[in-house]
Design a protein around this motif. Sequence first.
Motif, PDB file in Angstrom:
ATOM      1  N   TYR A   1       0.833  -1.206   0.000  1.00 57.13           N
ATOM      2  CA  TYR A   1       0.000   0.000   0.000  1.00 57.13           C
ATOM      3  C   TYR A   1       0.867   1.254   0.000  1.00 57.13           C
ATOM      4  O   TYR A   1       0.675   2.162  -0.815  1.00 57.13           O
ATOM      5  CB  TYR A   1      -0.923  -0.009   1.215  1.00 57.13           C
ATOM      6  CG  TYR A   1      -1.513   1.337   1.550  1.00 57.13           C
ATOM      7  CD1 TYR A   1      -2.516   1.892   0.761  1.00 57.13           C
ATOM      8  CD2 TYR A   1      -1.046   2.064   2.646  1.00 57.13           C
ATOM      9  CE1 TYR A   1      -3.047   3.134   1.061  1.00 57.13           C
ATOM     10  CE2 TYR A   1      -1.574   3.300   2.947  1.00 57.13           C
ATOM     11  CZ  TYR A   1      -2.567   3.836   2.152  1.00 57.13           C
ATOM     12  OH  TYR A   1      -3.081   5.071   2.452  1.00 57.13           O
TER      13      TYR A   1
ATOM     14  N   ASN B   1       2.637   1.615  -3.175  1.00 54.36           N
ATOM     15  CA  ASN B   1       1.735   1.539  -4.333  1.00 54.36           C
ATOM     16  C   ASN B   1       2.196   0.443  -5.292  1.00 54.36           C
ATOM     17  O   ASN B   1       2.241   0.623  -6.510  1.00 54.36           O
ATOM     18  CB  ASN B   1       1.656   2.889  -5.054  1.00 54.36           C
ATOM     19  CG  ASN B   1       0.408   3.004  -5.905  1.00 54.36           C
ATOM     20  OD1 ASN B   1      -0.539   2.233  -5.748  1.00 54.36           O
ATOM     21  ND2 ASN B   1       0.406   3.953  -6.823  1.00 54.36           N
ATOM     22  N   ASP B   2       2.544  -0.702  -4.717  1.00 50.70           N
ATOM     23  CA  ASP B   2       3.100  -1.834  -5.459  1.00 50.70           C
ATOM     24  C   ASP B   2       2.007  -2.882  -5.704  1.00 50.70           C
ATOM     25  O   ASP B   2       1.789  -3.773  -4.883  1.00 50.70           O
ATOM     26  CB  ASP B   2       4.262  -2.431  -4.657  1.00 50.70           C
ATOM     27  CG  ASP B   2       4.900  -3.627  -5.339  1.00 50.70           C
ATOM     28  OD1 ASP B   2       4.683  -3.805  -6.550  1.00 50.70           O
ATOM     29  OD2 ASP B   2       5.614  -4.382  -4.652  1.00 50.70           O
ATOM     30  N   ASP B   3       1.309  -2.767  -6.848  1.00 49.77           N
ATOM     31  CA  ASP B   3       0.221  -3.699  -7.192  1.00 49.77           C
ATOM     32  C   ASP B   3      -0.808  -3.805  -6.074  1.00 49.77           C
ATOM     33  O   ASP B   3      -1.422  -4.858  -5.870  1.00 49.77           O
ATOM     34  CB  ASP B   3       0.777  -5.100  -7.498  1.00 49.77           C
ATOM     35  CG  ASP B   3       1.638  -5.114  -8.749  1.00 49.77           C
ATOM     36  OD1 ASP B   3       1.347  -4.330  -9.669  1.00 49.77           O
ATOM     37  OD2 ASP B   3       2.594  -5.904  -8.794  1.00 49.77           O
TER      38      ASP B   3
ATOM     39  N   ILE C   1      -3.765  -2.480  -5.695  1.00 49.36           N
ATOM     40  CA  ILE C   1      -5.160  -2.662  -6.111  1.00 49.36           C
ATOM     41  C   ILE C   1      -5.474  -4.148  -6.274  1.00 49.36           C
ATOM     42  O   ILE C   1      -6.479  -4.653  -5.768  1.00 49.36           O
ATOM     43  CB  ILE C   1      -5.445  -1.908  -7.426  1.00 49.36           C
ATOM     44  CG1 ILE C   1      -5.149  -0.410  -7.263  1.00 49.36           C
ATOM     45  CG2 ILE C   1      -6.891  -2.124  -7.845  1.00 49.36           C
ATOM     46  CD1 ILE C   1      -5.962   0.269  -6.211  1.00 49.36           C
ATOM     47  N   ASP C   2      -4.592  -4.867  -6.976  1.00 51.47           N
ATOM     48  CA  ASP C   2      -4.805  -6.307  -7.159  1.00 51.47           C
ATOM     49  C   ASP C   2      -4.782  -7.039  -5.821  1.00 51.47           C
ATOM     50  O   ASP C   2      -5.599  -7.936  -5.565  1.00 51.47           O
ATOM     51  CB  ASP C   2      -3.726  -6.885  -8.081  1.00 51.47           C
ATOM     52  CG  ASP C   2      -3.884  -6.413  -9.522  1.00 51.47           C
ATOM     53  OD1 ASP C   2      -4.996  -5.985  -9.879  1.00 51.47           O
ATOM     54  OD2 ASP C   2      -2.894  -6.465 -10.271  1.00 51.47           O
ATOM     55  N   LYS C   3      -3.854  -6.647  -4.962  1.00 49.29           N
ATOM     56  CA  LYS C   3      -3.738  -7.315  -3.666  1.00 49.29           C
ATOM     57  C   LYS C   3      -4.942  -7.001  -2.776  1.00 49.29           C
ATOM     58  O   LYS C   3      -5.372  -7.836  -1.974  1.00 49.29           O
ATOM     59  CB  LYS C   3      -2.429  -6.899  -2.995  1.00 49.29           C
ATOM     60  CG  LYS C   3      -1.208  -7.447  -3.726  1.00 49.29           C
ATOM     61  CD  LYS C   3       0.094  -6.943  -3.140  1.00 49.29           C
ATOM     62  CE  LYS C   3       1.280  -7.502  -3.919  1.00 49.29           C
ATOM     63  NZ  LYS C   3       2.576  -6.993  -3.441  1.00 49.29           N
TER      64      LYS C   3
ATOM     65  N   MET D   1      -7.989  -6.624  -3.844  1.00 53.73           N
ATOM     66  CA  MET D   1      -9.083  -7.475  -4.312  1.00 53.73           C
ATOM     67  C   MET D   1      -8.960  -8.876  -3.727  1.00 53.73           C
ATOM     68  O   MET D   1      -9.945  -9.475  -3.293  1.00 53.73           O
ATOM     69  CB  MET D   1      -9.079  -7.526  -5.839  1.00 53.73           C
ATOM     70  CG  MET D   1      -9.430  -6.192  -6.501  1.00 53.73           C
ATOM     71  SD  MET D   1      -9.305  -6.246  -8.306  1.00 53.73           S
ATOM     72  CE  MET D   1     -10.562  -7.471  -8.677  1.00 53.73           C
ATOM     73  N   HIS D   2      -7.727  -9.390  -3.676  1.00 48.79           N
ATOM     74  CA  HIS D   2      -7.511 -10.724  -3.107  1.00 48.79           C
ATOM     75  C   HIS D   2      -7.804 -10.743  -1.609  1.00 48.79           C
ATOM     76  O   HIS D   2      -8.149 -11.786  -1.050  1.00 48.79           O
ATOM     77  CB  HIS D   2      -6.079 -11.186  -3.370  1.00 48.79           C
ATOM     78  CG  HIS D   2      -5.810 -11.533  -4.799  1.00 48.79           C
ATOM     79  ND1 HIS D   2      -6.500 -12.518  -5.471  1.00 48.79           N
ATOM     80  CD2 HIS D   2      -4.935 -11.017  -5.700  1.00 48.79           C
ATOM     81  CE1 HIS D   2      -6.064 -12.604  -6.714  1.00 48.79           C
ATOM     82  NE2 HIS D   2      -5.116 -11.697  -6.888  1.00 48.79           N
TER      83      HIS D   2
ATOM     84  N   ASP E   1     -12.820   1.151  -3.807  1.00 47.18           N
ATOM     85  CA  ASP E   1     -11.679   1.501  -4.643  1.00 47.18           C
ATOM     86  C   ASP E   1     -10.579   2.133  -3.790  1.00 47.18           C
ATOM     87  O   ASP E   1     -10.735   2.338  -2.578  1.00 47.18           O
ATOM     88  CB  ASP E   1     -12.093   2.420  -5.799  1.00 47.18           C
ATOM     89  CG  ASP E   1     -12.661   3.761  -5.333  1.00 47.18           C
ATOM     90  OD1 ASP E   1     -12.437   4.146  -4.164  1.00 47.18           O
ATOM     91  OD2 ASP E   1     -13.327   4.421  -6.141  1.00 47.18           O
ATOM     92  N   TYR E   2      -9.476   2.456  -4.433  1.00 46.08           N
ATOM     93  CA  TYR E   2      -8.302   2.957  -3.717  1.00 46.08           C
ATOM     94  C   TYR E   2      -8.603   4.268  -2.993  1.00 46.08           C
ATOM     95  O   TYR E   2      -8.214   4.452  -1.835  1.00 46.08           O
ATOM     96  CB  TYR E   2      -7.150   3.145  -4.699  1.00 46.08           C
ATOM     97  CG  TYR E   2      -5.853   3.582  -4.054  1.00 46.08           C
ATOM     98  CD1 TYR E   2      -5.039   2.667  -3.391  1.00 46.08           C
ATOM     99  CD2 TYR E   2      -5.440   4.912  -4.110  1.00 46.08           C
ATOM    100  CE1 TYR E   2      -3.848   3.061  -2.796  1.00 46.08           C
ATOM    101  CE2 TYR E   2      -4.253   5.312  -3.519  1.00 46.08           C
ATOM    102  CZ  TYR E   2      -3.464   4.386  -2.868  1.00 46.08           C
ATOM    103  OH  TYR E   2      -2.295   4.784  -2.277  1.00 46.08           O
TER     104      TYR E   2
END
Length: 243
Positions: free
Chosen positions: A52, A55-57, A59-61, A63-64, A70-71
């Motif tokens: 977070y 800002n390293d992927d 958004i995808d993480k 969701m998992h 949203d962000y």
Amino acid sequence: MKTKAIIFDNDNTIAKIYPDPKNFWLDVFVEALRRCGGVAPQGQAEELMIAYYRNDDFIDKMMHAGVNCDYDEFQRIKGIVDEEFRLKTINEGSSHLFADAVEIFAWARANNMKIMVATFTTREVVEAYFQKAGLQKPDSIYDWNDSMKYSWKKPDKRIIEHLLDPYGINLDEAIMVGDRITDIQTGKNAGCRSVLVVRKDEDGEYSDVMLREIESEKANSPESPKIPDNIIDSLSELRGILS
């Protein structure tokens, strides 16, 4: 050049974060996840928090992890949680201004210097720290809500300009003081002197990691904005630097 303003970072620079910065931020992050319908997989909360902040992927993480917003909404919720947690610990007395911060504020006021804070917690939290210590609130604060409004994050030099411009203070008349390399970069990018305060009792081994990074920068990139003008162990040392 006479110093007219000192710009301080908040966390671990002027204020003790309970129980320590890393665990406090992790607690806030996990609660923000929960309020957004998510939960960190077993043993992965810290990894997700780092994603977070970098800002390293993320958004995808997210969701998992089951987050259902949203962000931007997560950012908003995290700001609310952060403020709630901090105000609680301030009221309890477990989070407070460091004694050397209170001392240097008095000295700065006596020498007609403006006291400013650049932080990613909220204005209400910063002012609560000062009120709890019986101090006049800072002359200017760049806070979490400002970062949401302007999208300026450290080390963006516009943060410094935003703080100084209303007072007509030049960049070379200000000094940035913080406990992280990003604080130093913020000041340097703006053309201010920058001072790193190292609180080993609070940061533990991270302090050594940070100091090694600075030494590496000195050896390989002498003009790097990551290199502070001064490194101190206590804010009281600012007297000698600014006198």
